[in-house]
Scaffold this active site. Structure first.
Site, mmCIF file in Angstrom:
data_model
loop_
_atom_site.group_PDB
_atom_site.id
_atom_site.type_symbol
_atom_site.label_atom_id
_atom_site.label_comp_id
_atom_site.label_asym_id
_atom_site.label_seq_id
_atom_site.Cartn_x
_atom_site.Cartn_y
_atom_site.Cartn_z
ATOM 1 N N HIS A 1 -9.249 -3.604 -2.369
ATOM 2 C CA HIS A 1 -8.269 -2.827 -1.596
ATOM 3 C C HIS A 1 -8.626 -1.330 -1.626
ATOM 4 O O HIS A 1 -8.621 -0.664 -0.578
ATOM 5 C CB HIS A 1 -6.865 -3.074 -2.181
ATOM 6 C CG HIS A 1 -5.756 -2.338 -1.496
ATOM 7 N ND1 HIS A 1 -4.704 -2.982 -0.871
ATOM 8 C CD2 HIS A 1 -5.507 -1.004 -1.331
ATOM 9 C CE1 HIS A 1 -3.885 -2.070 -0.354
ATOM 10 N NE2 HIS A 1 -4.336 -0.871 -0.640
ATOM 11 N N GLU A 2 -8.953 -0.819 -2.819
ATOM 12 C CA GLU A 2 -9.247 0.616 -2.944
ATOM 13 C C GLU A 2 -10.583 0.982 -2.290
ATOM 14 O O GLU A 2 -10.681 2.020 -1.634
ATOM 15 C CB GLU A 2 -9.234 1.051 -4.415
ATOM 16 C CG GLU A 2 -7.889 0.860 -5.130
ATOM 17 C CD GLU A 2 -6.685 1.408 -4.373
ATOM 18 O OE1 GLU A 2 -6.823 2.423 -3.663
ATOM 19 O OE2 GLU A 2 -5.600 0.793 -4.454
ATOM 20 N N CYS B 1 0.842 -1.194 0.000
ATOM 21 C CA CYS B 1 0.000 0.000 0.000
ATOM 22 C C CYS B 1 0.874 1.239 0.000
ATOM 23 O O CYS B 1 1.881 1.283 0.719
ATOM 24 C CB CYS B 1 -0.894 -0.022 1.234
ATOM 25 S SG CYS B 1 -2.018 1.373 1.325
ATOM 26 N N HIS C 1 -10.235 1.409 1.305
ATOM 27 C CA HIS C 1 -9.706 2.732 1.684
ATOM 28 C C HIS C 1 -10.845 3.741 1.837
ATOM 29 O O HIS C 1 -10.808 4.590 2.728
ATOM 30 C CB HIS C 1 -8.732 3.258 0.625
ATOM 31 C CG HIS C 1 -7.324 2.786 0.798
ATOM 32 N ND1 HIS C 1 -6.624 2.962 1.973
ATOM 33 C CD2 HIS C 1 -6.474 2.162 -0.054
ATOM 34 C CE1 HIS C 1 -5.402 2.454 1.829
ATOM 35 N NE2 HIS C 1 -5.284 1.948 0.615
#
Ligand code: ZN
Length: 178
Positions: free
Chosen positions: A144-145, A102, A148
């Site tokens: 993953h994004e 990351c 966030h």
């Protein structure tokens, strides 16, 4: 083009659910510039995705781009794709574990279980609502994004913290054995 300063692991903005991007903001030059700078920042950092909270913006906006990397030479080219106000419609029951890094937590890698396939609905750069079915590493980048944007960092998804390691150790122990 400007490389945006990146927020780092521990910053409260990375632990907060980001706010929806409004239709009016999407049409502004400020938004278009932010998207361009995020793509540039991601590329300069050698990343495959970056979310707005990682550059200090409390917005549900991320950019993704997949390409072969030194440790993943077999990846296909995808993107760049702009993902705005995404909703995960479906996650496959089947999960796969793979290595993640990351840009907000540089220099380390960890093994993260993720759904193998994902269906995501999002607004694209043109302001159209689209549905995409993704699988493999592309599906992993989506998860993953979007994490966030929900204030979640990949280490919170790890099942075995003993797989958290420095990039040097990762190259020695994982890349070499592939
Ligand atoms: Zn990240």
């Amino acid at each position: 083009m400007k490389v945006l300063p990146k927020t780092q692991f521990g910053d409260p903005i990375l632990q907060t659910r980001a706010k929806d991007v409004s239709t009016s903001f999407l049409k502004t030059t400020a938004c278009k510039t932010l998207i361009k700078e995020m793509i540039y920042t991601m590329r300069r950092a050698g990343g495959v995705g970056i979310a707005a909270p990682q550059v200090g913006k409390n917005l549900r906006l991320a950019v993704m781009e997949m390409r072969p990397t030194p440790t993943r030479p077999h990846l296909e080219r995808r993107g760049p794709v702009v993902v705005i106000n995404p909703t995960i419609l479906k996650l496959s029951k089947k999960t796969v574990s793979d290595w993640e890094g990351c840009l907000s937590l540089q220099g380390v890698r960890g093994l993260v279980p993720r759904a193998e396939r994902v269906t995501v609905e999002y607004t694209n750069e043109q302001g159209e609502r689209v549905t995409e079915h993704a699988e493999g590493f592309w599906a992993r980048i989506f998860q993953h994004e979007i994490d966030h944007l929900d204030g979640v960092v990949y280490v919170e998804r790890m099942q075995d913290m003993k797989t958290l390691m420095t990039v040097d150790e990762f190259k020695k122990r994982v890349v070499k054995k592939r």
